[in-house]
Scaffold this motif. Structure first.
Motif, PDB file in Angstrom:
ATOM      1  N   GLY A   1      -4.947  -1.278   5.813  1.00 26.99           N
ATOM      2  CA  GLY A   1      -4.884  -1.002   7.252  1.00 26.99           C
ATOM      3  C   GLY A   1      -5.166   0.451   7.564  1.00 26.99           C
ATOM      4  O   GLY A   1      -4.524   1.041   8.436  1.00 26.99           O
ATOM      5  N   HIS A   2      -6.118   1.031   6.849  1.00 27.20           N
ATOM      6  CA  HIS A   2      -6.513   2.429   7.040  1.00 27.20           C
ATOM      7  C   HIS A   2      -5.348   3.384   6.808  1.00 27.20           C
ATOM      8  O   HIS A   2      -5.128   4.330   7.562  1.00 27.20           O
ATOM      9  CB  HIS A   2      -7.093   2.633   8.447  1.00 27.20           C
ATOM     10  N   THR A   3      -4.622   3.120   5.718  1.00 31.06           N
ATOM     11  CA  THR A   3      -3.505   4.003   5.357  1.00 31.06           C
ATOM     12  C   THR A   3      -3.645   4.577   3.950  1.00 31.06           C
ATOM     13  O   THR A   3      -3.043   5.612   3.646  1.00 31.06           O
ATOM     14  CB  THR A   3      -2.168   3.234   5.421  1.00 31.06           C
ATOM     15  N   THR A   4      -4.431   3.921   3.094  1.00 31.42           N
ATOM     16  CA  THR A   4      -4.428   4.238   1.663  1.00 31.42           C
ATOM     17  C   THR A   4      -5.851   4.390   1.149  1.00 31.42           C
ATOM     18  O   THR A   4      -6.759   3.653   1.575  1.00 31.42           O
ATOM     19  CB  THR A   4      -3.712   3.117   0.873  1.00 31.42           C
ATOM     20  N   SER A   5      -6.031   5.312   0.227  1.00 29.07           N
ATOM     21  CA  SER A   5      -7.345   5.538  -0.360  1.00 29.07           C
ATOM     22  C   SER A   5      -7.677   4.460  -1.388  1.00 29.07           C
ATOM     23  O   SER A   5      -6.804   3.717  -1.862  1.00 29.07           O
ATOM     24  CB  SER A   5      -7.402   6.919  -1.017  1.00 29.07           C
TER      25      SER A   5
ATOM     26  N   PRO B   1       0.844  -1.199   0.000  1.00 31.41           N
ATOM     27  CA  PRO B   1       0.000   0.000   0.000  1.00 31.41           C
ATOM     28  C   PRO B   1       0.880   1.249   0.000  1.00 31.41           C
ATOM     29  O   PRO B   1       1.912   1.302   0.684  1.00 31.41           O
ATOM     30  CB  PRO B   1      -0.788  -0.121   1.305  1.00 31.41           C
ATOM     31  N   LEU B   2       0.484   2.250  -0.774  1.00 32.87           N
ATOM     32  CA  LEU B   2       1.289   3.466  -0.814  1.00 32.87           C
ATOM     33  C   LEU B   2       1.275   4.194   0.520  1.00 32.87           C
ATOM     34  O   LEU B   2       2.192   4.957   0.818  1.00 32.87           O
ATOM     35  CB  LEU B   2       0.771   4.378  -1.929  1.00 32.87           C
ATOM     36  N   GLY B   3       0.253   3.939   1.317  1.00 31.22           N
ATOM     37  CA  GLY B   3       0.200   4.522   2.658  1.00 31.22           C
ATOM     38  C   GLY B   3       1.060   3.789   3.661  1.00 31.22           C
ATOM     39  O   GLY B   3       0.988   4.076   4.866  1.00 31.22           O
ATOM     40  N   ASP B   4       1.874   2.843   3.183  1.00 33.59           N
ATOM     41  CA  ASP B   4       2.788   2.147   4.083  1.00 33.59           C
ATOM     42  C   ASP B   4       3.859   3.089   4.631  1.00 33.59           C
ATOM     43  O   ASP B   4       4.588   2.715   5.539  1.00 33.59           O
ATOM     44  CB  ASP B   4       3.466   0.996   3.325  1.00 33.59           C
ATOM     45  N   ALA B   5       3.930   4.291   4.089  1.00 28.67           N
ATOM     46  CA  ALA B   5       4.921   5.262   4.558  1.00 28.67           C
ATOM     47  C   ALA B   5       4.541   5.872   5.903  1.00 28.67           C
ATOM     48  O   ALA B   5       5.394   6.478   6.563  1.00 28.67           O
ATOM     49  CB  ALA B   5       5.083   6.375   3.518  1.00 28.67           C
ATOM     50  N   TRP B   6       3.285   5.731   6.341  1.00 26.69           N
ATOM     51  CA  TRP B   6       2.854   6.319   7.609  1.00 26.69           C
ATOM     52  C   TRP B   6       1.985   5.348   8.384  1.00 26.69           C
ATOM     53  O   TRP B   6       1.711   4.234   7.922  1.00 26.69           O
ATOM     54  CB  TRP B   6       2.094   7.628   7.356  1.00 26.69           C
ATOM     55  N   ASP B   7       1.530   5.775   9.551  1.00 23.82           N
ATOM     56  CA  ASP B   7       0.729   4.915  10.421  1.00 23.82           C
ATOM     57  C   ASP B   7      -0.709   4.827   9.938  1.00 23.82           C
ATOM     58  O   ASP B   7      -1.141   5.575   9.052  1.00 23.82           O
ATOM     59  CB  ASP B   7       0.739   5.468  11.853  1.00 23.82           C
ATOM     60  N   SER B   8      -1.441   3.892  10.543  1.00 18.20           N
ATOM     61  CA  SER B   8      -2.879   3.828  10.316  1.00 18.20           C
ATOM     62  C   SER B   8      -3.553   5.075  10.906  1.00 18.20           C
ATOM     63  O   SER B   8      -3.092   5.622  11.905  1.00 18.20           O
ATOM     64  CB  SER B   8      -3.458   2.569  10.966  1.00 18.20           C
TER      65      SER B   8
END
Length: 280
Positions: free
Chosen positions: A102-106, A80-87
């Motif tokens: 995990g509530h990180t990515t749209s 997920p591209l939102g793996d760079a930050w927290d949930s």
């Protein structure tokens, strides 16, 4: 044997090898610190102030890393591209976060990159098949046709993968810019990706051109056989006149049965002449 076909096949293999090397550079980015892999990333952005994120984040094929592809996270397939930050992150640009990963990515970036990631692997698989089958293209038109079909399929896969990758990270960069953060595309990853596509396109065209090459010896043999039949048939028609209501031209001489008919007519005429002579 046509000498042009092996030359076209070898050129195809050369460009296909270039495409494979460039594609491996993209896939292995972030895995090691050797150059040019440490300079290869899709996007570099300022992620300072986002909960759980580094001050600078770089997105590679398997990992999210820090500056110069250091301090990387774990390798994950289609990460997920939102793996760079927290949930449930705070401070992240609008449009990048959501309930996916995990509530990180749209929703948009979750599916765009996952499909792009898969198509890169499919392109790698079919390119590898095309490379090994490409040696058959040196031997004949069938081998060139098989290699051309596999390379065409690989080109379709890579076209979809590179297009999805470009759309994903260009739009992601724009979200960071709208949030007042600096972000830039990775020139190495984009250059390698589009360079691999261009080399594969050239290779595919060369394979198809090799398939279209005729075998000159076989072509010349066919022409000599046709010319032989045509000459003999023409001689029979001139000697015997029209046969079965046809008029000159010698076109029937192209067919073996035309020759047999002419001979039988000539034999019949000779026999009739001999019988008239005996009666006298």
């Amino acid at each position: 044997m046509n000498r042009t076909r092996p030359l076209l096949a070898l050129l195809s293999l050369f460009f296909l090898a270039i495409s494979l090397v460039l594609l491996w550079f993209v896939i292995l980015s972030g895995i090691t610190r050797t150059s040019p892999l440490r300079q290869t990333y899709f996007l570099r952005a300022d992620t300072s102030g986002i909960s759980g994120a580094r001050s600078i984040s770089q997105w590679t094929y398997f990992k999210v890393c820090g500056l110069n592809n250091l301090d990387c996270g774990p390798a994950r397939p289609a990460l997920p591209l939102g793996d760079a930050w927290d949930s449930y992150p705070s401070g992240a640009p609008d449009g990048l976060t959501g309930k996916y990963g995990g509530h990180t990515t749209s929703h948009y970036f979750w599916y765009m990159w996952r499909f792009g990631w898969v198509f890169f692997l499919l392109a790698l698989f079919f390119e590898t098949l095309a490379f090994f089958s490409g040696f058959l293209a040196c031997l004949g038109r069938v081998g060139a046709a098989v290699s051309g079909m596999i390379a065409s399929l690989a080109l379709v896969m890579l076209s979809v993968g590179v297009a999805l990758m470009t759309a994903t990270f260009v739009k992601m960069r724009n979200h960071f810019h709208r949030d007042g953060r600096s972000a830039s595309l990775g020139r190495y990853a984009f250059g390698f990706s589009w360079g691999a596509w261009a080399a594969l396109a050239i290779s595919t065209v060369l394979f198809l051109l090799a398939m279209l090459q005729r075998d000159k010896n076989r072509y010349n043999n066919r022409r000599s056989v046709n010319n032989t039949y045509g000459t003999e048939g023409h001689d029979h028609v001139i000697a015997d006149g029209p046969v079965n209501g046809t008029t000159g031209g010698g076109r029937r001489g192209f067919f073996p049965w035309g020759r047999r008919n002419n001979r039988s007519i000539r034999s019949g005429k000779s026999y009739d002449g001999q019988r008239v002579k005996d009666n006298y």
